[in-house]
Design an enzyme around this catalytic site. Structure first.
Site, PDB file in Angstrom:
ATOM      1  N   ASN A   1       0.845  -1.191  -0.096  1.00 16.72           N
ATOM      2  CA  ASN A   1      -0.007  -0.154   0.184  1.00 16.72           C
ATOM      3  C   ASN A   1       0.939   1.033   0.020  1.00 16.72           C
ATOM      4  O   ASN A   1       1.837   1.205   0.627  1.00 16.72           O
ATOM      5  CB  ASN A   1      -0.730   0.122   1.355  1.00 16.72           C
ATOM      6  CG  ASN A   1      -1.942  -0.916   1.479  1.00 16.72           C
ATOM      7  OD1 ASN A   1      -2.465  -1.515   0.520  1.00 16.72           O
ATOM      8  ND2 ASN A   1      -2.270  -1.432   2.649  1.00 16.72           N
TER       9      ASN A   1
ATOM     10  N   THR B   1       1.809  -9.672  20.954  1.00 16.81           N
ATOM     11  CA  THR B   1       2.464  -8.535  21.178  1.00 16.81           C
ATOM     12  C   THR B   1       1.550  -7.643  21.879  1.00 16.81           C
ATOM     13  O   THR B   1       0.323  -7.664  21.712  1.00 16.81           O
ATOM     14  CB  THR B   1       2.711  -7.609  19.586  1.00 16.81           C
ATOM     15  OG1 THR B   1       1.716  -7.689  18.883  1.00 16.81           O
ATOM     16  CG2 THR B   1       3.902  -8.701  18.856  1.00 16.81           C
ATOM     17  N   LEU B   2       2.244  -6.795  22.787  1.00 17.52           N
ATOM     18  CA  LEU B   2       1.337  -6.239  23.638  1.00 17.52           C
ATOM     19  C   LEU B   2       1.787  -4.773  24.064  1.00 17.52           C
ATOM     20  O   LEU B   2       1.652  -4.165  25.155  1.00 17.52           O
ATOM     21  CB  LEU B   2       1.568  -7.029  25.098  1.00 17.52           C
ATOM     22  CG  LEU B   2       1.360  -8.224  25.253  1.00 17.52           C
ATOM     23  CD1 LEU B   2       1.715  -9.022  26.761  1.00 17.52           C
ATOM     24  CD2 LEU B   2      -0.330  -8.557  25.212  1.00 17.52           C
TER      25      LEU B   2
ATOM     26  N   ASP C   1       5.135   7.048  16.515  1.00 19.73           N
ATOM     27  CA  ASP C   1       4.061   6.528  15.533  1.00 19.73           C
ATOM     28  C   ASP C   1       4.306   5.012  15.639  1.00 19.73           C
ATOM     29  O   ASP C   1       5.310   4.633  15.327  1.00 19.73           O
ATOM     30  CB  ASP C   1       4.394   7.291  14.243  1.00 19.73           C
ATOM     31  CG  ASP C   1       3.456   6.624  13.235  1.00 19.73           C
ATOM     32  OD1 ASP C   1       2.511   5.984  13.502  1.00 19.73           O
ATOM     33  OD2 ASP C   1       3.663   6.791  11.946  1.00 19.73           O
TER      34      ASP C   1
ATOM     35  N   THR D   1       2.787   3.006  13.694  1.00 21.03           N
ATOM     36  CA  THR D   1       2.546   2.174  12.466  1.00 21.03           C
ATOM     37  C   THR D   1       3.685   1.517  12.055  1.00 21.03           C
ATOM     38  O   THR D   1       4.748   1.726  12.090  1.00 21.03           O
ATOM     39  CB  THR D   1       2.419   3.442  11.162  1.00 21.03           C
ATOM     40  OG1 THR D   1       1.442   4.369  11.733  1.00 21.03           O
ATOM     41  CG2 THR D   1       1.732   2.757   9.889  1.00 21.03           C
ATOM     42  N   ALA D   2       3.303   0.175  11.774  1.00 22.43           N
ATOM     43  CA  ALA D   2       4.404  -0.770  11.361  1.00 22.43           C
ATOM     44  C   ALA D   2       5.065  -1.410  12.339  1.00 22.43           C
ATOM     45  O   ALA D   2       6.139  -2.075  12.220  1.00 22.43           O
ATOM     46  CB  ALA D   2       5.016  -0.412  10.160  1.00 22.43           C
ATOM     47  N   ALA D   3       4.982  -0.997  13.617  1.00 23.33           N
ATOM     48  CA  ALA D   3       5.784  -1.499  14.728  1.00 23.33           C
ATOM     49  C   ALA D   3       5.513  -3.093  14.891  1.00 23.33           C
ATOM     50  O   ALA D   3       6.338  -3.928  14.827  1.00 23.33           O
ATOM     51  CB  ALA D   3       5.442  -1.265  16.165  1.00 23.33           C
ATOM     52  N   GLY D   4       4.380  -3.528  14.682  1.00 21.54           N
ATOM     53  CA  GLY D   4       3.754  -4.790  14.599  1.00 21.54           C
ATOM     54  C   GLY D   4       4.355  -5.516  13.516  1.00 21.54           C
ATOM     55  O   GLY D   4       5.155  -6.800  13.552  1.00 21.54           O
ATOM     56  N   ASP D   5       4.504  -4.907  12.364  1.00 19.91           N
ATOM     57  CA  ASP D   5       4.949  -5.509  11.225  1.00 19.91           C
ATOM     58  C   ASP D   5       6.436  -5.672  11.475  1.00 19.91           C
ATOM     59  O   ASP D   5       7.125  -6.798  10.763  1.00 19.91           O
ATOM     60  CB  ASP D   5       4.780  -4.452   9.866  1.00 19.91           C
ATOM     61  CG  ASP D   5       3.453  -4.449   9.552  1.00 19.91           C
ATOM     62  OD1 ASP D   5       2.620  -5.306   9.869  1.00 19.91           O
ATOM     63  OD2 ASP D   5       3.170  -3.355   9.117  1.00 19.91           O
TER      64      ASP D   5
ATOM     65  N   GLY E   1       5.817   6.780  10.232  1.00 22.22           N
ATOM     66  CA  GLY E   1       5.804   6.204   8.959  1.00 22.22           C
ATOM     67  C   GLY E   1       5.941   4.488   8.984  1.00 22.22           C
ATOM     68  O   GLY E   1       6.264   4.030  10.102  1.00 22.22           O
TER      69      GLY E   1
HETATM   70  O1  RIB Z   1       0.611  -2.082   9.605  1.00 22.94           O
HETATM   71  C1  RIB Z   1       0.673  -1.059   9.086  1.00 22.94           C
HETATM   72  C2  RIB Z   1       0.225  -0.905   7.595  1.00 22.94           C
HETATM   73  O2  RIB Z   1      -0.980  -1.119   7.664  1.00 22.94           O
HETATM   74  C3  RIB Z   1       0.610   0.470   7.079  1.00 22.94           C
HETATM   75  O3  RIB Z   1       1.811   0.684   6.444  1.00 22.94           O
HETATM   76  C4  RIB Z   1      -0.713   0.372   6.096  1.00 22.94           C
HETATM   77  O4  RIB Z   1      -0.455   0.389   4.795  1.00 22.94           O
HETATM   78  C5  RIB Z   1      -1.669  -0.664   6.646  1.00 22.94           C
HETATM   79  O5  RIB Z   1      -1.634  -1.872   5.659  1.00 22.94           O
END
Ligand code: RIB
Length: 311
Positions: free
Chosen positions: A11, A220-221, A246, A248-252, A287
């Site tokens: 995405n 993950t907690l 932020d 975002t994407a910490a889990g990833d 990000g």
């Molecule tokens: O896990 C974060 C992601 O979730 C973002 O990068 C966004 O694209 C959504 O898919």
């Protein structure tokens, strides 16, 4: 050769930073706007590659500018993208992300080309996929495809790591074929509907999933770190405390690092430490892919934190 195959989403994240979200009908001025490569599949592929593992991405983008940027971001991180399809039928997937100064985010996804990752795509790439040491999946491609891959991988004895985000119910006969399940608290409760308000509750829920047949369950907690629950052991890794801007994407980042540690034969404790360390670094930057740390930075952060308690 040990190789991770990620079959998942790409995405373009449209990230608006703002003091607060507007009320219904209200217009406010935000602070900043950025286009940042993302998508759970691509983020996890980049994290695995940055952690040091040969990684291939399988998915689909539109034949447009966003698709090109996303492919380049993967390539820059060393991810093999030859199997990512390009379509002129539909646009590349996007995620509209509103990030408040508090670090709270809200995300709306338009799947676009990610929806074209169907069972026919999997069949046509299976000769490549079946060479993997580990298949990594999320829930941002059609669910039917995810379930199909799990069945097919199981039949070929290829281990599967599933991060069922965003959460959708998983049929039990599919779940039992997952080798590593990585969930947050919300996803955990989606699978085992029970009150989860302590680490003990989390462990109890994880054990129930073990009993369903999933050997390794990782939960993950956030600020409480992560827990691994298997039939043999339970490990709780406390979080590394950082200044979070932020999530975002910490889990990833956690998932990609954990996958890499597994195929490289790390012990589970070490795998958890690395993954939590990398996820902690990821929340210090804005990000998705822009925040995923390289292995050298992760190792020095973990070492410094452990020996000096650096925050
Ligand atoms: O896990 C974060 C992601 O979730 C973002 O990068 C966004 O694209 C959504 O898919």
């Amino acid at each position: 050769m040990n190789r991770i195959s990620v079959i998942g989403s790409l995405n373009m994240d449209l990230v608006i930073q703002t003091e607060r979200v507007p009320l219904a009908g209200e217009t406010i001025s935000g602070r900043d706007f950025n286009l940042i490569p993302g998508g759970k599949g691509a983020n996890q592929a980049i994290a695995a590659a940055k952690a040091g593992s040969p990684t291939s991405m399988f998915g689909c983008v539109g034949d447009d500018e966003f698709g090109e940027v996303l492919l380049n971001s993967l390539k820059d991180a060393g991810v093999n993208t030859v199997n990512v399809s390009k379509t002129s039928k539909v646009r590349t997937g996007v995620a509209s992300i509103i990030l408040e100064s508090s670090g709270e985010n809200r995300i709306i996804i338009i799947s676009g080309a990610n929806n074209l990752v169907d069972t026919a795509y999997v069949d046509s790439h299976w000769d490549e996929i079946k060479l993997s040491s580990l298949i990594l999946l999320q829930h941002e491609i059609p669910l039917e495809t995810c379930h199909y891959i799990i069945e097919k991988a199981h039949a070929s004895s290829i281990p599967v790591m599933l991060n069922p985000a965003p959460f959708h119910e998983i049929p039990t006969d599919v779940l039992t074929k997952v080798d590593y399940l990585v969930v947050n608290e919300v996803e955990l409760q989606g699978i085992v509907p029970a009150q989860v308000s302590s680490i003990e509750d989390v462990i109890r829920a994880g054990k129930k999933i073990n009993q369903m047949g999933v050997k390794q369950v990782l939960i993950t907690l956030g600020g409480d770190g992560a827990v691994l629950v298997s039939n043999e052991e339970v490990i709780h890794q406390p979080a590394f405390t950082v200044n979070a801007v932020d999530t975002t994407a910490a889990g990833d980042t956690f998932v990609g690092y954990f996958a890499s540690a597994i195929i490289n034969g790390f012990g589970l404790k070490q795998a958890l430490v690395n993954s939590c360390g990398a996820a902690a670094l990821a929340v210090t930057k804005v990000g998705a892919q822009s925040s995923i740390p390289c292995n050298d930075d992760t190792q020095s952060f973990v070492q410094k934190y452990t020996t000096e308690g650096v925050r």
